[in-house]
Motif scaffolding. Structure first.
Motif, PDB file in Angstrom:
ATOM      1  N   ILE A 270       1.071  -1.327  -0.111  1.00  0.00           N
ATOM      2  CA  ILE A 270       0.171  -0.039   0.289  1.00  0.00           C
ATOM      3  C   ILE A 270       0.850   1.499  -0.717  1.00  0.00           C
ATOM      4  O   ILE A 270       0.597   2.108  -0.737  1.00  0.00           O
ATOM      5  CB  ILE A 270      -0.897   0.065   1.494  1.00  0.00           C
ATOM      6  N   LYS A 274       0.775   4.224  -2.662  1.00  0.00           N
ATOM      7  CA  LYS A 274       0.507   5.119  -2.466  1.00  0.00           C
ATOM      8  C   LYS A 274       1.952   6.507  -3.281  1.00  0.00           C
ATOM      9  O   LYS A 274       1.826   7.650  -4.007  1.00  0.00           O
ATOM     10  CB  LYS A 274       0.645   5.614  -0.760  1.00  0.00           C
ATOM     11  N   GLU A 312      -4.719  -0.595  -4.193  1.00  0.00           N
ATOM     12  CA  GLU A 312      -4.366  -0.032  -2.553  1.00  0.00           C
ATOM     13  C   GLU A 312      -6.174  -0.740  -2.258  1.00  0.00           C
ATOM     14  O   GLU A 312      -6.155  -0.839  -1.078  1.00  0.00           O
ATOM     15  CB  GLU A 312      -4.470   1.357  -3.021  1.00  0.00           C
TER      16      GLU A 312
END
Length: 459
Positions: A270, A274, A312
């Motif tokens: 994740i 990002k 994500e």
């Protein structure tokens, strides 16, 4: 009734993402769970028949063992439906398997007299816990670890390819000391690699010891048999570690360890998603667009980072499920309750969202290519980044208020290379230090970030 298809399912795992999850369906479907139960029950019956101490159950001829093995080999969806019909009557999934096997054995005159040795001494979890252990072992070795290694390899290749390309770092979203593209990708590779090694080391356990874990019924029937060793041999036959100390159920601690490891890998991924999303927004990376692919329904110019966004989102769902399962499974009232049974049926679902996210991430990485011109231009304009280098050298020569002097200088609205050089020229430091600082550029102020990548991968 509405026709069943990927378009009519409730879960996107069986609908929108059915292609991505087909590998997991071959492991965690209800059909495969039942088939594993069949395998375990039959192997246990065979194990008992080989024990000379059980005189009431003979060792059979080769043809009988072929008959037994063929029950498993010929097991298909049609046969599984028969078990589901039995389950409707018994309201018990394992008892339905037992009755199904008995119905098969009665067709063989040599096996028929011994049908009561099917499921002999076992409690339901003796069968179920081994079945789930087999499924988790298979998914770990054949799906999860291969996906992880594929993702980490992609990141490794980018790290090596761009090991010497300088880039502007950001801390708190603000311009910070430069690094290299390669080093920033190495950060993620190293973190992910640690979790790969941890998952490989996590042991998968199972037990077969009766209703409360003490071999009570086994021992009362055949006290002369070392049931502890027999159980241990049987479990290890499946390539699974033997758990010698349990209640009625295997406590599932290893499943929590298994899921916590996956959850941490997912959390790191994740973080990666990002960061890549941010690099794309900064135009550091661009994305290859297929000929007919559309980024926005109304803005023709857009190429959205949807693969990293999808990854994500699905990682978040997967982690939420795995975190609940990890906290729930080790807890059972007294010897057991059935909350673990319904929870464990969702193991494949939790892993399914991970698999979908891994596919999305890999798809996104494949589209990436570096916009080197923007990366270098962004860094080249940030002379203010050299304030750290200058004040550190000033500290070396014990210049009072080194940090404060650079702080005041850096707040100048027209800060540029000329101001820096003028400041350096007036410093009370050796001439060679002045020359080093005056020749320094933001693109050269990368420490040993490129060397770190080089050393780590033994390039």
């Amino acid at each position: 009734m509405q026709q069943f298809s990927p378009l009519t399912t409730i879960s996107p795992l069986d609908g929108r993402y059915n292609r991505e999850t087909i590998k997991l369906r071959k492991i965690f479907s209800e059909y495969n769970l039942i088939k594993n139960r069949i395998k375990i029950e039959l192997e246990w019956f065979k194990k008992l028949s080989f024990l000379s101490s059980i005189t009431e159950l003979p060792t059979f001829s080769n043809s009988e063992y072929i008959f037994i093995d063929n029950i498993y080999k010929n097991f298909d969806l049609h046969e599984a439906k028969k078990i589901k019909c039995l389950e409707k009557k018994t309201n018990h999934d394992i008892k339905a398997v037992e009755y199904y096997l008995k119905s098969k054995f009665v067709k063989n005159k040599f096996l028929k007299p011994y049908i009561e040795f099917i499921h002999f001494g076992c409690t339901s979890d003796d069968i179920n816990n081994i079945a789930y252990a087999i499924m988790l072992k298979k998914s770990k070795n054949e799906i999860i670890i291969p996906y992880w290694e594929k993702i980490s390899l992609k990141i490794k290749k980018i790290s090596i390819r761009y090991k010497s390309i300088p880039m502007l770092s950001r801390t708190h979203g603000q311009p910070a000391t430069p690094s290299t593209i390669g080093k920033e990708f190495l950060n993620f590779f190293f973190r992910l690699q640690r979790q790969i090694e941890k998952l490989k080391e996590i042991k998968i356990f199972a037990k077969l010891n009766g209703t409360v874990g003490n071999y009570n019924s086994f021992y009362i029937a055949y006290p002369q048999i070392n049931w502890y060793e027999i159980s241990k041999e049987f479990i290890k036959k499946f390539g699974i570690c033997f758990n010698p100390i349990t209640t009625q159920i295997e406590p599932h601690d290893y499943i929590s360890e298994y899921f916590f490891c996956i959850s941490l890998f997912n959390t790191i991924l994740i973080d990666f998603n990002k960061d890549i999303w941010s690099y794309i927004s900064l135009d550091y990376f661009k994305q290859k667009l297929k000929n007919k692919e559309i980024g926005s329904s109304v803005m023709p110019h857009k190429i959205n980072p949807i693969d990293f966004e999808n990854s994500e989102g699905n990682l978040g769902i997967s982690n939420a499920l795995m975190n609940y399962i990890s906290l729930k499974l080790p807890v059972s009232r007294m010897q057991r309750d059935l909350t673990d049974s319904t929870t464990m049926r969702n193991i494949g679902v939790a892993l399914g969202y991970s698999v979908v996210s891994y596919e999305s991430c890999l798809k996104g990485i494949k589209k990436l290519y570096l916009n080197k011109k923007v990366v270098l231009k962004d860094l080249n304009n940030k002379w203010i980044l050299l304030c750290e280098a200058i004040q550190t050298v000033m500290r070396k020569y014990k210049i009072f208020n080194s940090y404060e002097k650079l702080k005041y200088l850096s707040h100048s609205s027209n800060f540029n290379k000329k101001i820096i050089n003028s400041f350096i020229l007036n410093l009370d430091i050796p001439i060679e230090e002045k020359q080093k600082l005056q020749n320094l550029t933001p693109m050269e102020y990368i420490g040993i970030s490129d060397i770190i990548v080089h050393k780590f991968f033994n390039l």
